[in-house]
Design a protein around this motif. Structure first.
Motif, PDB file in Angstrom:
ATOM      1  N   THR A 180      -6.971  -2.229   7.011  1.00 50.67           N
ATOM      2  CA  THR A 180      -7.336  -3.119   8.108  1.00 50.67           C
ATOM      3  C   THR A 180      -6.850  -4.514   7.801  1.00 50.67           C
ATOM      4  N   TYR A 198      -1.229   2.350  15.457  1.00 46.78           N
ATOM      5  CA  TYR A 198      -2.146   1.233  15.300  1.00 46.78           C
ATOM      6  C   TYR A 198      -3.390   1.424  16.163  1.00 46.78           C
ATOM      7  N   LYS A 199      -4.487   0.826  15.713  1.00 51.37           N
ATOM      8  CA  LYS A 199      -5.698   0.740  16.510  1.00 51.37           C
ATOM      9  C   LYS A 199      -6.221  -0.676  16.426  1.00 51.37           C
ATOM     10  N   ILE A 210      -5.957  -2.069  12.761  1.00 55.47           N
ATOM     11  CA  ILE A 210      -6.231  -0.945  11.885  1.00 55.47           C
ATOM     12  C   ILE A 210      -5.037  -0.003  11.857  1.00 55.47           C
ATOM     13  N   LEU A 211      -4.613   0.343  10.642  1.00 58.89           N
ATOM     14  CA  LEU A 211      -3.596   1.358  10.459  1.00 58.89           C
ATOM     15  C   LEU A 211      -4.276   2.542   9.790  1.00 58.89           C
ATOM     16  N   GLU A 212      -4.528   3.594  10.561  1.00 58.53           N
ATOM     17  CA  GLU A 212      -5.292   4.737  10.061  1.00 58.53           C
ATOM     18  C   GLU A 212      -4.521   5.496   8.980  1.00 58.53           C
ATOM     19  N   SER A 213      -3.228   5.655   9.167  1.00 54.17           N
ATOM     20  CA  SER A 213      -2.394   6.385   8.212  1.00 54.17           C
ATOM     21  C   SER A 213      -1.033   5.701   8.157  1.00 54.17           C
ATOM     22  N   PRO A 214      -0.942   4.618   7.402  1.00 54.67           N
ATOM     23  CA  PRO A 214       0.298   3.830   7.395  1.00 54.67           C
ATOM     24  C   PRO A 214       1.505   4.646   6.938  1.00 54.67           C
ATOM     25  N   THR A 260       0.839  -1.181   0.000  1.00 54.65           N
ATOM     26  CA  THR A 260       0.000   0.000   0.000  1.00 54.65           C
ATOM     27  C   THR A 260       0.885   1.245   0.000  1.00 54.65           C
ATOM     28  N   LYS A 285      -2.785   5.646   3.319  1.00 53.46           N
ATOM     29  CA  LYS A 285      -4.028   4.985   2.911  1.00 53.46           C
ATOM     30  C   LYS A 285      -4.462   3.982   3.973  1.00 53.46           C
ATOM     31  N   LYS A 286      -5.553   4.265   4.623  1.00 51.99           N
ATOM     32  CA  LYS A 286      -6.032   3.445   5.739  1.00 51.99           C
ATOM     33  C   LYS A 286      -6.204   1.988   5.331  1.00 51.99           C
TER      34      LYS A 286
END
Lengths: 114, 114
Positions: A20, A64-65, A77-81, A13, A17-18
């Motif tokens: 999951t 990370y979330k 979840i990576l909101e803004s990798p 990616t 780009k968010k």
């Protein structure tokens, strides 16, 4: 068959780009955890969950979330990798966080962030 | 804090050779000790474990004895096979019986030549 599944197995990616990564276990385990594996650094815990709606930070939670709305699922979840999150990620589960219970690992997700 | 130190690799052996991978630990209380194995392209899986001093864990020809006096849990196999080529991780979990966090060694890569 008792197992931990992760998807996708491979992901390339771009920065910001968010995304999951899903994790699911079919063993009715209470405890689930996310790790990242990097050369020379071994396995480092990102987040863990002791049961539904109970999560806590591991050693490297920044960027990370996680959520645990159902017992079987524990998405990462990576909101803004960012490129420094390029790594091999493993989800794991075990019966409980009490006692020396075996942790069962998923097959891994290899993430590349460009 | 708790820690695990295992010998650096890579280790390269010929088939049927004797294997020792050293693991020492620092921990308070009475931790449980584990060896996990990661075959190429796969997640980690439990190889063996020991939960108290002088316990010997064994599986697939591998053995390790929990030595409290030397704080060690060395992995041994009398005769390795090509199929044993993998990365081996020593780990411990909390002395209070809390499996919340596994403390990992950095892993030792083993290659076995026919």
């Amino acid at each position: 068959e008792a197992q931990v599944t992760q998807n996708p197995r491979y992901l390339i990616t771009v920065t910001g780009k968010k995304l999951t990564v899903t994790c699911s276990q079919n063993m009715n385990h209470e405890y689930m955890s996310w790790y990242r594996q990097d050369p020379g650094l071994g396995l480092r815990q990102i987040y863990y969950s002791m049961n539904v709606e109970v999560t806590d930070k591991g050693d490297v939670p920044e960027g990370y979330k996680v959520s645990r709305k159902e017992k079987r699922n524990f998405p990462l979840i990576l909101e803004s990798p960012s490129p420094n999150q390029t790594s091999l990620y493993f989800c794991a589960s075990s019966l409980s966080d009490r006692g020396p219970y075996e942790q069962y690992f998923g097959p891994g997700t290899r993430l590349t962030v460009t | 804090g708790d820690s695990v130190t295992q010998m650096e690799g890579p280790v390269t052996l010929s088939e049927e050779a004797f294997l020792t991978i050293n693991c020492t630990y620092t921990a308070t209380g009475y931790p449980s000790l584990f060896w996990y194995v990661q075959y190429p392209g796969e997640g980690l899986q439990l190889l063996l474990k020991a939960t108290k001093a002088d316990d010997k864990g064994s599986n697939k020809g591998f053995e390790a004895t929990y030595r409290k006096e030397t704080t060690s849990f060395h992995l041994e196999k009398g005769s390795v096979q090509v199929s044993d080529s993998a990365v081996y991780f020593c780990a411990l979990s909390g002395g209070a019986g809390n499996n919340r966090k596994l403390i990992w060694g950095l892993g030792t890569s083993l290659g076995v030549n026919p």
